[in-house]
Design an enzyme around this catalytic site. Structure first.
Site, short mmCIF file in Angstrom:
data_model
loop_
_atom_site.label_atom_id
_atom_site.label_comp_id
_atom_site.label_asym_id
_atom_site.label_seq_id
_atom_site.Cartn_x
_atom_site.Cartn_y
_atom_site.Cartn_z
N LYS A 90 18.64 12.58 16.55
CA LYS A 90 18.81 13.67 17.51
C LYS A 90 17.79 13.54 18.64
CE LYS A 90 19.21 18.68 17.49
NZ LYS A 90 19.83 19.77 16.74
N ARG B 28 19.26 26.01 16.04
CA ARG B 28 20.44 26.60 15.43
C ARG B 28 20.17 26.85 13.94
NH1 ARG B 28 24.70 23.32 14.85
NH2 ARG B 28 26.09 25.03 14.44
N ARG C 290 28.14 16.82 8.95
CA ARG C 290 27.40 15.59 8.67
C ARG C 290 28.40 14.49 8.33
NH1 ARG C 290 27.56 14.68 3.25
NH2 ARG C 290 27.57 16.49 1.88
C1 BTN Z 1 19.30 23.06 17.99
O1 BTN Z 1 19.03 23.51 16.86
O2 BTN Z 1 19.72 21.93 18.12
C2 BTN Z 1 19.08 23.90 19.22
C3 BTN Z 1 17.69 23.74 19.77
C4 BTN Z 1 17.43 24.57 21.01
C5 BTN Z 1 15.97 24.53 21.41
C6 BTN Z 1 15.73 25.20 22.74
S1 BTN Z 1 14.14 24.85 23.40
C7 BTN Z 1 14.40 26.02 24.64
C8 BTN Z 1 15.08 27.20 24.01
N1 BTN Z 1 14.11 28.07 23.41
C9 BTN Z 1 14.22 28.14 22.09
O3 BTN Z 1 13.50 28.82 21.33
N2 BTN Z 1 15.22 27.35 21.67
C10 BTN Z 1 15.87 26.70 22.79
#
Ligand code: BTN
Length: 321
Positions: free
Chosen positions: A181, A116, A316
């Site tokens: 996380k 994100r 946060r």
């Molecule tokens: C976040 O920032 O918390 C979201 C992370 C999401 C990661 C997943 S891995 C599979 C899919 N492909 C990506 O490039 N991103 C999501």
């Protein structure tokens, strides 16, 4: 390279001759492939004279055939890629190429995993889960309301089913163990949300990566292996996630987010906590009251309830929380 890796994944010694015979290639070609495995995938391989080659630690690769035949309650076709920029980018490309949804793209490794708010999602080979599920959305905006929170609930239940009991949710769609996380979710839309569109549900779970490994991650993190004290078979996690997603998405499709709102709040780790919400350049301090029927966060700000939503927001804990 993958057939060679499948032979080596047991972590035992294999002679160059046996590997060559199994793959129908020369010993020199085996040696070349081993060098590529080490260089491209950063997989250390031990070579001992008289015994052969073995991986420094055993691997359990994702198994497309096993996943395709597992009775996980629905029939989402699965593709397992060895390496890709991002499973969600690949899913979007497949949509453009008119692949029919639903379908799932998994990869052993992502070279440009997305998180994100423009962040990178660190995605080393064969350690974690990189999962993108594409769904067709026909009910317009209502079918999208609270969807990412519902995916969070499904993922939480899947992780719990695998034994990680201490995990919880953090709005909008992080999964934490304590303040670390363990997983994140990124939803991306393709098409017109007011009409028929597709949603790519990207899920990243830290499965077997250990916090002792130096990884370029700019926030505290943990993994299922660290929480459980033992490694996790990612195939089992995919099956558990598919089962939970099928269940929660069906409930969301029929009744919307409001029916799952209380369950979400009960699993929200920061319920009642003092937080700071960052929205663009603005910082808003408040106390978390919960979420509304659309999945927006409800904060008590200066004695007044305010609701906030949007992909660029982040939360946060306040320093005095
Ligand atoms: C976040 O920032 O918390 C979201 C992370 C999401 C990661 C997943 S891995 C599979 C899919 N492909 C990506 O490039 N991103 C999501």
């Amino acid at each position: 390279m993958l057939p060679l890796l499948r032979l080596l994944q047991d972590g035992r010694f294999h002679s160059g001759e046996a590997l060559g015979a199994a793959l129908g290639i020369s010993r020199a070609a085996v040696w070349k492939q081993l060098r590529s495995l080490e260089a491209e995938l950063e997989l250390p391989i031990h070579k001992v004279r008289g015994r052969g080659y073995r991986l420094a630690s055993p691997l359990r690769l994702l198994d497309e055939c096993l996943l395709a035949s597992s009775p996980s309650g629905q029939a989402w076709p699965v593709s397992v890629l060895h390496s890709v920029d991002s499973t969600s980018s690949e899913a979007l490309r497949r949509l453009e190429a008119r692949n029919a949804a639903p379908f799932i793209v998994l990869a052993e490794r992502q070279s440009a995993g997305r998180g994100r708010r423009g962040r990178t999602w660190v995605s080393p080979f064969a350690e974690n889960l990189y999962y993108s599920l594409v769904l067709r959305v026909e009910g317009g905006m209502r079918q999208l309301e609270g969807l990412s929170l519902v995916v969070g609930l499904a993922l939480l239940q899947a992780i719990r089913a695998m034994g990680v009991s201490g995990a919880g949710l953090k709005w909008p769609n992080d999964l934490l163990v304590g303040d670390r996380k363990i997983a994140g979710i990124l939803l991306e839309l393709s098409g017109d949300p007011a009409d028929v569109c597709h949603v790519v549900i990207g899920v990243g779970v830290n499965v077997n990566m250990m916090p002792t490994e130096a990884q370029p991650i700019d926030q505290p993190w943990t993994s299922m292996r660290a929480a459980l004290g033992h490694g996790v078979d990612r195939n089992e996690l995919v099956v558990a996630l598919n089962q939970q997603l099928a269940r929660y998405l069906e409930s969301h499709r029929k009744q919307g987010f409001s029916a799952l709102r209380e369950e979400w709040q009960n699993n929200h780790l920061w319920q009642g906590r003092r937080v700071v919400l960052t929205a663009g350049g603005q910082q808003i301090a408040g106390v978390v009251l919960g979420v509304d029927a659309s999945g927006a966060i409800r904060l008590l700000v200066d004695g007044e309830e305010q609701h906030f939503s949007g992909g660029e927001l982040s939360l946060r804990l306040s320093n005095d929380s």
